[in-house]
Design an enzyme around this catalytic site. Structure first.
Site, PDB file in Angstrom:
ATOM      1  CB  SER A  68      17.226 -21.079   9.084  1.00  0.00           C
ATOM      2  OG  SER A  68      17.279 -21.816  10.547  1.00  0.00           O
TER       3      SER A  68
ATOM      4  CG  ASP B 290      11.863  -9.537  19.173  1.00  0.00           C
ATOM      5  OD1 ASP B 290      11.556  -9.099  18.938  1.00  0.00           O
ATOM      6  OD2 ASP B 290      11.784 -10.389  19.527  1.00  0.00           O
TER       7      ASP B 290
ATOM      8  CE  LYS C  55      14.242 -25.281   9.009  1.00  0.00           C
ATOM      9  NZ  LYS C  55      15.177 -25.811  10.534  1.00  0.00           N
TER      10      LYS C  55
END
Length: 435
Positions: free
Chosen positions: A305, A316, A330
């Site tokens: 999460s 990224d 998750k």
């Protein structure tokens, strides 16, 4: 009446995490009740046949079940079943569960100190929390709990199993555990305690590299990471290891705050769902504490999460190298919808995405460099080479330098934590390349 609704809106605290729900605005059920249904199309779309069937079953149980059942019990059971059929993270929160949720996010609660979920009728340990009775007793991520004292877990709901794990501080509970790689079930005795989780820890490794461990994302975790790094940066550090292994998630804003510490611009995470208010974007600010130091983020299967939000954003944005094992996966957002003063609905309302649009749901973050959690044993049967310093009467080096190792040298780091050892080695290589 509107003032009362506004107060409820202000009191709404919405969280995201493996056990904790997510930060995203949504109307409460109380607000919806205030607006009568006026749209004829909405009335036509009601599943009348299914509602008639529900009423029929309700009446049959009321009239024919072997023992009397009151209306409130039947309806609450129906609510639980309706939510249970959605996904593993949606839930009907009764008073005890609602209170536990608030305790988790504040960082203090009672119990053993493990994050758990249900799997095939048994309790699966997602991760033991740092410095808690469960971790000290030897409970590990991935363990399958089959018995609590003499009570078999199979057949119990997750809430019932959690209730059995709770108890007075100082009392004991015997966990029967099935662990991969072990031929027989293990019995581990854990002494219950009040769990006070310090979510952030840090230290220097080899005097020049900052190690920051975040065990879960609590309300103040972002401020804590900032404070720890400020203290460490006074020692002219050359690189940073951010350890998110076995971190089950927590408060979304803490994940955004921690990402912002290392990023000076760009998107950190965005969410997308069916409702317009489910679509939110969170971006970095220019107030960056560590903008350019080499950085490695450690993750594993217990990283979930909010941990995946941070790791995905830094990956990224090419701000850090992600190392370790694939994360849990998750990637859904939960909203807390208060129903009454002490009951609420935790409902999955959106998915979250990394800056490049990757959904982490059921996929996770793949590390740039895969490093398994290995146990390293040094060979003692190799040749013992004689060195110049071992010769009797050898000359000093003339530099006035001794051979004493620094006090905080992690001489046996490879044996104690192989993944961290590899992360530090990578940081050293990055520093050399940058020179």
């Amino acid at each position: 009446m509107k003032d009362a609704v506004n107060r409820k809106s202000l009191l709404r605290t919405l969280f995201l995490g493996f056990v904790f729900p997510a930060l995203i605005s949504a109307p409460t059920l109380a607000e919806e009740k205030e607006e009568p249904v006026q749209n004829v199309e909405q009335v036509k779309s009601l599943p009348l046949d299914e509602l008639r069937l529900f009423t029929e079953v309700f009446q049959r149980i009321k009239n024919a079940y072997v023992e009397p059942v009151d209306d409130a019990t039947l309806l609450e059971d129906a609510l639980r079943g309706m939510i249970l059929g959605l996904d593993p993270h949606s839930a009907y929160l009764e008073p005890k569960e609602f209170e536990t949720l608030q305790q988790h996010t504040s960082g203090e609660f009672g119990g053993l100190g493990i994050e758990v979920g249900m799997e095939d009728g048994f309790v699966r340990v997602i991760t033991p929390i740092d410095d808690t009775p469960a971790q000290r007793a030897g409970v590990k991520a991935g363990d399958l709990i089959t018995k609590l004292d003499e009570q078999a877990v199979q057949g119990l709901s997750l809430n019932e199993a959690v209730d059995l794990m709770r108890g007075k501080p100082g009392s004991k509970v015997l966990l029967t555990i099935v662990r991969e790689g072990e031929e027989k079930p293990l019995e581990i005795e854990v002494i219950r305690d009040v769990i006070q989780v310090a979510s952030v820890k840090s230290r220097l490794i080899d005097e020049n590299y900052a190690y920051v461990r975040v065990s879960q994302f609590q309300v103040n975790s972002g401020k804590e990471v900032h404070k720890h790094l400020q203290r460490l940066m006074g020692q002219e550090i050359k690189g940073v290891v951010l350890d998110l292994r076995n971190n089950p998630g927590g408060v979304l804003q803490a994940a955004v705050d921690i990402g912002d510490i290392f990023l000076d611009e760009g998107l950190i995470v965005y969410t997308h769902g069916r409702l317009a208010e489910s679509d939110q974007r969170f971006s970095a600010t220019s107030k960056t504490l560590v903008p350019d130091l080499p950085m490695v983020v450690l993750i594993n299967g217990g990283s979930a999460s909010a941990s995946e939000i941070v790791a995905g954003a830094l990956q990224d944005q090419e701000r850090a190298i992600i190392m370790g094992q694939p994360s849990f996966g998750k990637g859904s957002v939960q909203t807390i919808l208060p129903l009454t003063q002490d009951r609420a609905l935790k409902l999955t309302t959106a998915r979250y995405y990394t800056p490049e649009g990757r959904s982490i749901q059921a996929q996770g973050i793949k590390p740039d460099i895969l490093v398994e959690d290995a146990e390293i044993k040094l060979r003692n049967n190799g040749p013992q080479f004689l060195k110049e310093s071992d010769l009797s009467g050898h000359l000093d080096n003339g530099n006035g330098e001794g051979s004493v190792k620094p006090e905080n040298s992690d001489e046996h780091l490879a044996e104690r934590d192989y993944q961290l050892y590899e992360a530090v080695n990578l940081l050293k290589a990055l520093v050399i390349v940058q020179k």
